[in-house]
Design an enzyme around this catalytic site. Structure first.
Site, short mmCIF file in Angstrom:
data_model
loop_
_atom_site.label_atom_id
_atom_site.label_comp_id
_atom_site.label_asym_id
_atom_site.label_seq_id
_atom_site.Cartn_x
_atom_site.Cartn_y
_atom_site.Cartn_z
N ASN A 23 -2.52 2.27 5.31
CA ASN A 23 -1.54 1.22 5.03
C ASN A 23 -1.28 0.52 6.35
O ASN A 23 -1.00 1.16 7.35
CB ASN A 23 -0.25 1.89 4.50
CG ASN A 23 0.90 0.91 4.29
OD1 ASN A 23 0.69 -0.30 4.35
ND2 ASN A 23 2.08 1.43 4.06
N GLY A 24 -1.39 -0.81 6.39
CA GLY A 24 -1.17 -1.53 7.64
C GLY A 24 -2.32 -2.49 7.90
O GLY A 24 -3.14 -2.75 7.01
N CYS A 68 0.79 -1.23 0.00
CA CYS A 68 0.00 0.00 0.00
C CYS A 68 0.83 1.29 0.00
O CYS A 68 1.79 1.43 0.74
CB CYS A 68 -0.93 0.06 1.20
SG CYS A 68 -2.03 -1.34 1.33
N TRP A 107 -2.71 -2.98 -1.68
CA TRP A 107 -2.22 -4.37 -1.82
C TRP A 107 -3.09 -5.18 -0.86
O TRP A 107 -2.98 -5.05 0.35
CB TRP A 107 -0.75 -4.43 -1.45
CG TRP A 107 -0.09 -5.75 -1.74
CD1 TRP A 107 0.45 -6.14 -2.92
CD2 TRP A 107 0.11 -6.83 -0.83
NE1 TRP A 107 0.98 -7.41 -2.80
CE2 TRP A 107 0.79 -7.86 -1.52
CE3 TRP A 107 -0.21 -7.04 0.51
CZ2 TRP A 107 1.15 -9.07 -0.94
CZ3 TRP A 107 0.15 -8.25 1.10
CH2 TRP A 107 0.81 -9.24 0.37
N ARG A 146 5.87 -0.30 -5.08
CA ARG A 146 5.69 -0.97 -3.79
C ARG A 146 4.81 -2.22 -3.92
O ARG A 146 4.80 -3.06 -3.02
CB ARG A 146 5.05 -0.01 -2.79
CG ARG A 146 5.94 1.19 -2.47
CD ARG A 146 5.18 2.22 -1.67
NE ARG A 146 4.96 1.80 -0.30
CZ ARG A 146 5.79 2.04 0.71
NH1 ARG A 146 6.91 2.69 0.49
NH2 ARG A 146 5.51 1.63 1.92
N LYS A 184 7.03 -4.57 -2.72
CA LYS A 184 8.42 -4.19 -2.52
C LYS A 184 8.73 -4.05 -1.03
O LYS A 184 9.74 -4.51 -0.53
CB LYS A 184 8.68 -2.87 -3.24
CG LYS A 184 10.10 -2.35 -3.11
CD LYS A 184 11.03 -3.17 -3.94
CE LYS A 184 12.48 -2.82 -3.74
NZ LYS A 184 13.36 -3.92 -4.15
N HIS A 202 19.81 -36.63 -1.59
CA HIS A 202 18.86 -36.85 -0.49
C HIS A 202 17.44 -36.43 -0.86
O HIS A 202 16.64 -36.13 0.02
CB HIS A 202 19.34 -36.11 0.77
CG HIS A 202 20.67 -36.60 1.24
ND1 HIS A 202 20.85 -37.83 1.83
CD2 HIS A 202 21.90 -36.04 1.17
CE1 HIS A 202 22.13 -38.00 2.12
NE2 HIS A 202 22.79 -36.93 1.72
N GLU A 245 10.25 -15.31 -8.49
CA GLU A 245 9.55 -14.04 -8.28
C GLU A 245 9.07 -13.42 -9.58
O GLU A 245 7.94 -12.93 -9.65
CB GLU A 245 10.51 -13.01 -7.63
CG GLU A 245 10.66 -13.13 -6.14
CD GLU A 245 11.61 -12.06 -5.59
OE1 GLU A 245 11.26 -11.43 -4.60
OE2 GLU A 245 12.71 -11.87 -6.15
N GLU A 278 19.31 -17.39 -3.82
CA GLU A 278 18.92 -16.08 -4.35
C GLU A 278 18.58 -16.19 -5.84
O GLU A 278 17.62 -15.57 -6.31
CB GLU A 278 20.08 -15.09 -4.09
CG GLU A 278 19.89 -13.69 -4.64
CD GLU A 278 18.67 -12.95 -4.11
OE1 GLU A 278 18.02 -13.41 -3.15
OE2 GLU A 278 18.34 -11.90 -4.69
N LYS A 333 14.96 -15.21 -7.41
CA LYS A 333 14.77 -14.24 -8.50
C LYS A 333 13.92 -14.85 -9.60
O LYS A 333 12.99 -14.23 -10.11
CB LYS A 333 16.12 -13.80 -9.11
CG LYS A 333 17.02 -12.92 -8.30
CD LYS A 333 16.51 -11.52 -8.05
CE LYS A 333 15.61 -11.49 -6.85
NZ LYS A 333 16.09 -10.91 -5.64
C1 G6P Z 1 10.02 -8.11 -0.01
C2 G6P Z 1 10.75 -7.68 -1.26
C3 G6P Z 1 12.10 -8.36 -1.31
C4 G6P Z 1 12.90 -8.09 -0.06
C5 G6P Z 1 12.10 -8.43 1.21
C6 G6P Z 1 12.78 -7.87 2.45
O1 G6P Z 1 9.70 -9.45 -0.10
O2 G6P Z 1 10.00 -7.99 -2.42
O3 G6P Z 1 12.82 -7.89 -2.44
O4 G6P Z 1 14.07 -8.82 -0.07
O5 G6P Z 1 10.81 -7.85 1.16
O6 G6P Z 1 12.76 -6.47 2.36
P1 G6P Z 1 13.79 -5.51 3.06
O7 G6P Z 1 13.36 -4.12 2.63
O8 G6P Z 1 13.64 -5.72 4.53
O9 G6P Z 1 15.14 -5.85 2.58
#
Ligand code: G6P
Length: 607
Positions: A97-98, A2, A72, A27, A602, A503, A487, A480, A484
């Site tokens: 937001n929240g 949000c 969101w 966001r 985000k 395993h 996502e 990671e 990626k």
């Molecule tokens: C969300 C974002 C990720 C990020 C994670 C932690 O899931 O999409 O890209 O790694 O939050 O966010 P931060 O701002 O705490 O690194």
């Protein structure tokens, strides 16, 4: 997650609100809306989908006071009726937001008092609560009274139809800042939304409520006491949030990594030695007392912490635990006051990481360090020590430059602690400084492999699953890489430490399951080569991301991406780059919304 924008001015604020929402799109959201106050009436426009649709629908909307929102979904599916702003009796409008945790009880109570609900959201109770107090109180006091009844996290913006030049905003647990203009004022979830109108910003603190007028504003703290907060001049500029020559923010941010790393390492690389002071003045007294490290983070930031564990234990000889923040915060753990609690966060506002930090403090941890990309964020403000990554704004939801700069910052932490603990000779220190100075140009060389990676990506676009393997320092990099890919391309991807292959995951390997292997030329290379044989023997197609002298040969079913150098301990940073590019190019072929992948946000400012 949000986004909020609000404005009070002597000009039509609708373009400001819409432009602000566009800046907050990154966001993550699924619907958007705005409300303006004009001639004693509220005019509300809402739409599901993109802000561009809201823009079309509000072409004839004008007003000099308004609030706007990207939603969101948490409570209630994405739909126009659940989109914000929410109204009470056509008099009060609220954006939020929240999450309000006690909304069900409040809703039942308000229902009993005759209030009708038109959405499934938790937010609507805020509008009705404020309305219930507004008959006898100012908008400020009515809002304060309503907030006192809420349990949960919020950033809110409030306007009333009969109050044409005032908006009220408040924050607790979700970010919000105030933009100060000349006889006009603004609020927003983050600065990128306000650069269009001002660079002067007040960072609201936990529990602050602000009454925003045309000519001035008044801030009240959590006890309701009037307080003054400093006005900062934001260092952000519009260019840093513009796309420029790139097709997507993610691509731009991948390419910004050499500069972001150079900026993050600037103070250290310009000096001849490593000192604790880069983490804040108190580091000189805290670090010598530290006996162990506890790293807390979420998502990509958690992966950075996992790499750091290898560095800290091997180079600094210090015991290190890495934990997902949302798990740690609800776990009964044993605190050691000599443990340094390190939170890693791009945004500095991730609800679980912030809560984990506070949980750690409550259980007796005093030594706290934030590694963060946003200087005024809650996590930085609430930590004793800090090291800022200087990645600049990261807009793409999938984190890229924030991750590699976090790794650079964590490597500095490792070296400073190693030195304090007598485990870093001055020759070795100079050698590492040299390698850090070289890092941006080493990253540039890896970026030059982009066309080859784009070619490789063609093998992935029609697949439904992918397996990523790594060992040691590079196991978190495999994690990671898999994150990626899932996502942004929505291909199911999993990462395993290569030694675990037998395993379980080997059962899945066939020609339709591409296996990506992070294969640096390090002590575990020979072991990794055996794991790769195991895959090949089962008809698995291998994609090996090798570096200098890895000596794995291209053959049928084995595709090699040869990176030019081996960076020793810094190798995880270099090996991340091709995995970011692979995910990006696979997503391009699948035609997904690269910068705003479905369902993701985000900044995860709610639990
Ligand atoms: C969300 C974002 C990720 C990020 C994670 C932690 O899931 O999409 O890209 O790694 O939050 O966010 P931060 O701002 O705490 O690194």
């Amino acid at each position: 997650m949000c986004g909020i924008v609000g404005a009070v001015a002597r000009r039509n604020v609708v373009p400001i609100l819409l432009n602000g929402l566009l800046r907050l799109e990154y966001r993550g959201y699924d619907s958007a809306g705005l409300v303006v106050v004009r001639d004693g009436k509220l005019t509300r426009v809402r739409s599901i989908g993109r802000v561009a649709e809201l823009e079309q629908k509000s072409a004839n909307t004008h007003g000099e006071l308004g609030i706007a929102h990207t939603r969101w979904a948490t409570h209630g599916m994405p739909s126009e009726r659940n989109a914000h702003p929410h109204l009470s009796c056509d008099l009060i409008a609220v954006v939020h937001n929240g999450i309000i945790e006690n909304y069900e009880a409040l809703r039942a109570d308000l229902n009993a008092r005759g209030y009708e609900f038109t959405s499934d959201t938790d937010t609507e109770v805020i509008a009705h609560l404020i309305h219930s107090h507004y008959a006898q109180n100012s908008l400020l006091v009515a809002t304060q009274m309503a907030l006192a009844q809420l349990v949960g996290a919020y950033a809110i913006g409030v306007v009333a139809a009969d109050n044409p030049h005032q908006l009220i905003a408040a924050r607790k647990g979700s970010p919000l800042l105030l933009g100060v203009g000349e006889s006009e004022h603004f609020v927003a979830s983050d600065m990128s939304a306000l650069l269009q109108v001002t660079k002067n910003v007040v960072y609201l603190e936990e529990g602050d409520v602000v009454e925003v007028n045309l000519a001035d504003y008044r801030i009240f703290d959590v006890q309701g006491k009037a307080v003054k907060r400093a006005v900062h001049v934001s260092e952000l500029n519009n260019d840093s949030v513009e796309l420029g020559e790139y097709q997507h923010y993610m691509q731009k941010e991948i390419h910004e990594q050499p500069q972001a790393l150079a900026d993050t390492l600037e103070s250290v690389c310009n000096s001849r030695s490593m000192v604790p002071g880069i983490f804040g003045a108190e580091a000189n007294t805290v670090f010598p007392q530290v006996e162990s490290i506890l790293i807390l983070a979420c998502g990509t930031s958690h992966h950075a912490g996992m790499v750091a564990r290898y560095w800290l234990e091997e180079l600094a000889g210090i015991q290190c635990t890495v934990e997902i923040a949302s798990e740690y915060r609800y776990r009964t753990s044993v605190a050691n006051p000599k443990t340094l609690v390190v939170t890693i966060s791009q945004s500095g506002e991730t609800a679980d990481t912030l809560a984990a930090l506070n949980h750690a403090k409550q259980t007796g941890h005093e030594f706290t360090l934030a590694i963060c990309n946003v200087p005024e964020s809650a996590i930085v403000r609430q930590s004793k020590l800090r090291l800022m990554t200087r990645a600049g704004p990261e807009i793409g939801v999938a984190s890229t430059k924030a991750f590699t700069t976090q790794l650079a910052a964590l490597f500095l932490l490792t070296l400073v602690l190693a030195k304090l603990r007598g485990r870093l000779s001055s020759e070795r220190e100079q050698q590492f400084l040299h390698e850090l100075r070289h890092l941006p140009s080493a990253v540039k060389k890896v970026l030059a492999l982009e066309p080859q990676i784009a070619e490789l990506s063609k093998y992935f676009a029609d697949k439904h699953h992918a397996l990523f393997l790594g060992r040691g320092l590079h196991y978190p990099i495999a994690l990671e890489g898999a994150l990626k890919l899932k996502e942004i391309s929505y291909i199911h991807a999993e990462a395993y430490p290569a030694g675990e292959l037998k395993h379980g995951p080997l059962a899945l390997v066939d020609k339709d399951m591409p296996v990506v292997s992070v294969a640096p030329n390090d002590a575990l290379l020979e072991k990794l080569k055996s794991n790769l044989q195991e895959v090949r023997a089962r008809g698995g197609e291998l994609y090996v991301f090798a570096d200098a002298n890895t000596h794995i040969k291209e053959a049928e079913g084995i595709h090699i991406l040869q990176m030019p150098e081996h960076a020793g301990y810094l190798s995880p940073i270099l090996h991340t780059i091709p995995l970011q590019l692979l995910a990006y190019y696979v997503a391009l072929q699948k035609g997904t919304d690269v910068d705003k992948p479905r369902n993701l946000a985000k900044s995860v400012t709610v639990e």
